[in-house]
Write a protein that holds these residues in place. Structure first.
Motif, PDB file in Angstrom:
ATOM      1  N   PRO A   1      -5.219   9.764  -0.495  1.00 16.79           N
ATOM      2  CA  PRO A   1      -5.039   8.352  -0.122  1.00 16.79           C
ATOM      3  C   PRO A   1      -3.575   8.012   0.210  1.00 16.79           C
ATOM      4  CG  PRO A   1      -6.407   8.541  -2.087  1.00 16.79           C
ATOM      5  CD  PRO A   1      -5.886   9.918  -1.791  1.00 16.79           C
ATOM      6  N   ARG A   2      -2.634   8.814  -0.300  1.00 15.30           N
ATOM      7  CA  ARG A   2      -1.204   8.571  -0.049  1.00 15.30           C
ATOM      8  C   ARG A   2      -0.844   8.769   1.429  1.00 15.30           C
ATOM      9  NH1 ARG A   2       3.545  11.957  -3.108  1.00 15.30           N
ATOM     10  NH2 ARG A   2       2.968  13.644  -1.639  1.00 15.30           N
ATOM     11  N   VAL A   3      -1.717   9.438   2.158  1.00 15.52           N
ATOM     12  CA  VAL A   3      -1.475   9.619   3.605  1.00 15.52           C
ATOM     13  C   VAL A   3      -2.144   8.462   4.348  1.00 15.52           C
ATOM     14  CG1 VAL A   3      -1.792  11.156   5.583  1.00 15.52           C
ATOM     15  CG2 VAL A   3      -1.478  12.118   3.289  1.00 15.52           C
ATOM     16  N   PRO A   4      -1.387   7.569   4.979  1.00 11.73           N
ATOM     17  CA  PRO A   4      -2.009   6.426   5.649  1.00 11.73           C
ATOM     18  C   PRO A   4      -2.892   6.871   6.802  1.00 11.73           C
ATOM     19  CG  PRO A   4       0.326   6.564   6.205  1.00 11.73           C
ATOM     20  CD  PRO A   4       0.074   7.564   5.123  1.00 11.73           C
ATOM     21  N   ARG A   5      -3.996   6.144   6.989  1.00  7.25           N
ATOM     22  CA  ARG A   5      -4.907   6.396   8.123  1.00  7.25           C
ATOM     23  C   ARG A   5      -4.614   5.361   9.199  1.00  7.25           C
ATOM     24  NH1 ARG A   5      -5.733   9.681   3.663  1.00  7.25           N
ATOM     25  NH2 ARG A   5      -7.641  10.929   3.898  1.00  7.25           N
ATOM     26  N   VAL A   6      -4.388   5.857  10.408  1.00 10.85           N
ATOM     27  CA  VAL A   6      -4.132   4.990  11.562  1.00 10.85           C
ATOM     28  C   VAL A   6      -5.281   5.202  12.537  1.00 10.85           C
ATOM     29  CG1 VAL A   6      -2.585   4.596  13.515  1.00 10.85           C
ATOM     30  CG2 VAL A   6      -1.642   5.118  11.238  1.00 10.85           C
ATOM     31  N   TYR A   7      -5.815   4.110  13.091  1.00  4.45           N
ATOM     32  CA  TYR A   7      -7.005   4.208  13.952  1.00  4.45           C
ATOM     33  C   TYR A   7      -6.674   3.893  15.393  1.00  4.45           C
ATOM     34  CZ  TYR A   7      -9.201   4.565   9.472  1.00  4.45           C
ATOM     35  OH  TYR A   7      -9.520   5.004   8.199  1.00  4.45           O
ATOM     36  N   ILE A   8      -7.153   4.758  16.293  1.00  3.66           N
ATOM     37  CA  ILE A   8      -7.026   4.447  17.722  1.00  3.66           C
ATOM     38  C   ILE A   8      -8.438   4.361  18.274  1.00  3.66           C
ATOM     39  CG2 ILE A   8      -4.734   5.429  18.061  1.00  3.66           C
ATOM     40  CD1 ILE A   8      -5.974   7.992  19.076  1.00  3.66           C
ATOM     41  N   ASP A   9      -8.635   3.456  19.201  1.00  6.86           N
ATOM     42  CA  ASP A   9     -10.000   3.255  19.707  1.00  6.86           C
ATOM     43  C   ASP A   9     -10.019   3.357  21.226  1.00  6.86           C
ATOM     44  OD1 ASP A   9     -12.640   0.880  18.830  1.00  6.86           O
ATOM     45  OD2 ASP A   9     -12.579   2.687  20.106  1.00  6.86           O
TER      46      ASP A   9
ATOM     47  N   VAL B   1       0.864  -1.192   0.000  1.00  5.61           N
ATOM     48  CA  VAL B   1       0.000   0.000   0.000  1.00  5.61           C
ATOM     49  C   VAL B   1       0.897   1.237   0.000  1.00  5.61           C
ATOM     50  CG1 VAL B   1      -1.613   1.326   1.422  1.00  5.61           C
ATOM     51  CG2 VAL B   1      -1.836  -1.174   1.251  1.00  5.61           C
ATOM     52  N   ILE B   2       0.617   2.179  -0.908  1.00  2.00           N
ATOM     53  CA  ILE B   2       1.445   3.386  -0.961  1.00  2.00           C
ATOM     54  C   ILE B   2       1.160   4.248   0.268  1.00  2.00           C
ATOM     55  CG2 ILE B   2       1.868   5.542  -2.216  1.00  2.00           C
ATOM     56  CD1 ILE B   2       1.386   4.017  -4.795  1.00  2.00           C
ATOM     57  N   GLY B   3       2.205   4.483   1.063  1.00  2.00           N
ATOM     58  CA  GLY B   3       2.079   5.262   2.296  1.00  2.00           C
ATOM     59  C   GLY B   3       2.332   4.405   3.507  1.00  2.00           C
ATOM     60  N   GLU B   4       2.376   3.077   3.280  1.00  2.00           N
ATOM     61  CA  GLU B   4       2.551   2.165   4.414  1.00  2.00           C
ATOM     62  C   GLU B   4       3.870   2.427   5.141  1.00  2.00           C
ATOM     63  OE1 GLU B   4       1.996  -1.803   3.097  1.00  2.00           O
ATOM     64  OE2 GLU B   4       2.601  -2.723   4.994  1.00  2.00           O
ATOM     65  N   HIS B   5       4.885   2.789   4.395  1.00  2.00           N
ATOM     66  CA  HIS B   5       6.207   3.006   5.000  1.00  2.00           C
ATOM     67  C   HIS B   5       6.476   4.502   5.060  1.00  2.00           C
ATOM     68  CE1 HIS B   5       6.106  -0.968   3.071  1.00  2.00           C
ATOM     69  NE2 HIS B   5       6.684  -1.337   4.210  1.00  2.00           N
ATOM     70  N   ARG B   6       5.650   5.157   5.916  1.00  2.00           N
ATOM     71  CA  ARG B   6       5.681   6.618   5.953  1.00  2.00           C
ATOM     72  C   ARG B   6       5.227   7.063   7.336  1.00  2.00           C
ATOM     73  NH1 ARG B   6       2.065  10.723   2.127  1.00  2.00           N
ATOM     74  NH2 ARG B   6       3.585  12.424   2.289  1.00  2.00           N
ATOM     75  N   HIS B   7       5.969   8.004   7.971  1.00  2.00           N
ATOM     76  CA  HIS B   7       5.536   8.482   9.292  1.00  2.00           C
ATOM     77  C   HIS B   7       4.442   9.534   9.170  1.00  2.00           C
ATOM     78  CE1 HIS B   7       8.294   6.158  11.594  1.00  2.00           C
ATOM     79  NE2 HIS B   7       9.373   6.681  11.024  1.00  2.00           N
ATOM     80  N   THR B   8       4.386  10.228   8.017  1.00  2.00           N
ATOM     81  CA  THR B   8       3.285  11.176   7.831  1.00  2.00           C
ATOM     82  C   THR B   8       1.993  10.380   7.877  1.00  2.00           C
ATOM     83  OG1 THR B   8       4.687  12.561   6.443  1.00  2.00           O
ATOM     84  CG2 THR B   8       2.296  12.895   6.257  1.00  2.00           C
TER      85      THR B   8
END
Ligand SMILES: Cc1ncc(COP(=O)(O)O)c(CNc2conc2O)c1O
Length: 373
Positions: free
Chosen positions: A365-373, A1-8
């Motif tokens: 979409p290039r910016v990965p979404r990270v989810y916290i719950d 996935v494009i963005g997977e290896h990205r801290h942004t």
């Protein structure tokens, strides 16, 4: 996935989304359903994850803009009602019926064309229809009682391939203090639905703003969008009846730090020249990520301090003036809180002369979404 290896990254706080929905569930009439508006990839937050959180918090249906968004929810396993708010081409009617999706319909012609296509494909499962009424939004929908009455008659015919599931309108100014136009639309709504002798299951007029500030006319379902993301539909004009918790933050990490000598320039066009020796940090985000060029001169947060964006925003990177030397890898907050300071989507929207809806939806979409719950 494009963005997977990205801290942004975009971080979405799903607990905030559940809290926003729970607060709305508590303040609305208990018999009114809440359908989560998750179109445009959940206003940039992630359609599937937002839909799941909304469902857990009490949403009993979903609204999307286009058929493919509804199909994505079905493919992800959601069995709840899904209403497509835009107009869908009649050629897709068989697929819509098969997938048990509901459609907004605004003309008699659409019904006639779709009925022929459904018959030609021997479709026997009913197609769920919500009649759209244009009471002043001027976008889609029936405009006169006569054409509405004709459409209702069509839907009610015994051999009709349609299920008359809902009727709705959309307010253009529910997020404004001045309710003159809102009242005009509400009167049009009452005038139009007067011709519908037996109302369908769902009667709905409310977006977030209407549910927050014009609760009297909720109908029996609220199309709850921007407020579930913790964003105020009015921007800064009206205060919400309960606290809205923004769910989205945007962060990155410095990839480069340098001492810039007085008189040296930064970025395309060399539009910025250091007035004295400065520390400059490079942030790996740019306009291709949805962080607009217009944000030159705005600021980010590093170490809890506002740092001005100096020089032009590039496609993938931008530069900021740092308060002191900061190590490579230091966290940069572009939307969110760092220490005692916060940058909101509203702040960014204000600086860009737009609304937070557009900024959120524009995060690429290039910016990965990270989810916290
Ligand atoms: C028909 C309809 N209903 C409900 C909503 C949810 O509105 P909310 O997010 O303010 O709660 C929208 C959002 N439509 C748009 C939001 O911004 N531009 C739009 O076209 C809509 O178009």
């Amino acid at each position: 996935v494009i963005g997977e290896h990205r801290h942004t990254q975009v971080t979405v706080d799903l607990q905030a989304i559940k809290t926003n929905i729970s607060n709305e569930m508590a303040q609305k009439d208990e018999l009114t359903e809440l359908w989560a508006v998750v179109k445009a990839n959940g206003y940039g937050h992630g359609i599937i994850q937002v839909a799941q959180a909304a469902k857990e918090a009490g949403a009993t249906g979903f609204c999307v803009a286009i058929l493919d968004e509804a199909l994505a929810l079905r493919a992800a396993g959601f069995a709840e009602p899904i209403l497509v708010l835009g107009i869908t081409e009649p050629e897709y009617a068989p697929l819509v019926a098969e997938k048990d999706i509901s459609l907004a319909v605004g003309t008699q012609d659409w019904l006639t064309t779709a009925a022929a296509i459904l018959a030609a494909n021997q479709v026997t499962t009913p197609l769920h229809v919500h009649l759209a009424l244009d009471t002043g939004m001027g976008r889609i929908g029936f405009q006169t009682p006569e054409e509405l009455a004709t459409a209702v008659t069509t839907l009610r015919q015994p051999q009709s391939p349609f299920d008359f599931e809902g009727i709705f309108t959309h307010f253009a100014t529910a997020d404004q203090a001045d309710d003159t136009y809102f009242t005009h639309q509400l009167n049009n709504w009452k005038h139009l639905i007067a011709v519908v002798d037996e109302l369908p299951r769902y009667v709905h007029v409310s977006n977030s703003a209407t549910s927050l500030w014009h609760q009297a006319c909720n109908g029996n379902m609220v199309r709850f969008g921007v407020a579930l993301y913790g964003l105020n539909p009015s921007g800064r004009e009206l205060s919400a009846p309960y606290p809205l918790q923004p769910a989205l933050s945007l962060t990155a990490r410095l990839t480069f730090v340098k001492r810039l000598a007085r008189g040296k320039s930064v970025s395309y066009g060399a539009t910025y020249t250091a007035a004295q020796d400065e520390w400059i940090g490079t942030v790996p985000i740019g306009y291709a990520d949805g962080y607009e060029r217009r944000l030159q001169g705005f600021h980010v947060l590093v170490d809890g301090e506002f740092c001005e964006i100096v020089g032009r925003v590039c496609m993938d990177q931008l530069m900021v003036r740092l308060p002191h030397e900061v190590p490579v890898g230091a966290k940069v907050t572009l939307v969110g809180t760092d220490g005692a300071r916060t940058i909101s989507l509203q702040d960014i929207a204000d600086y860009c002369g737009t609304i937070h809806y557009e900024i959120a939806c524009g995060l690429a979409p290039r910016v990965p979404r990270v989810y916290i719950d």
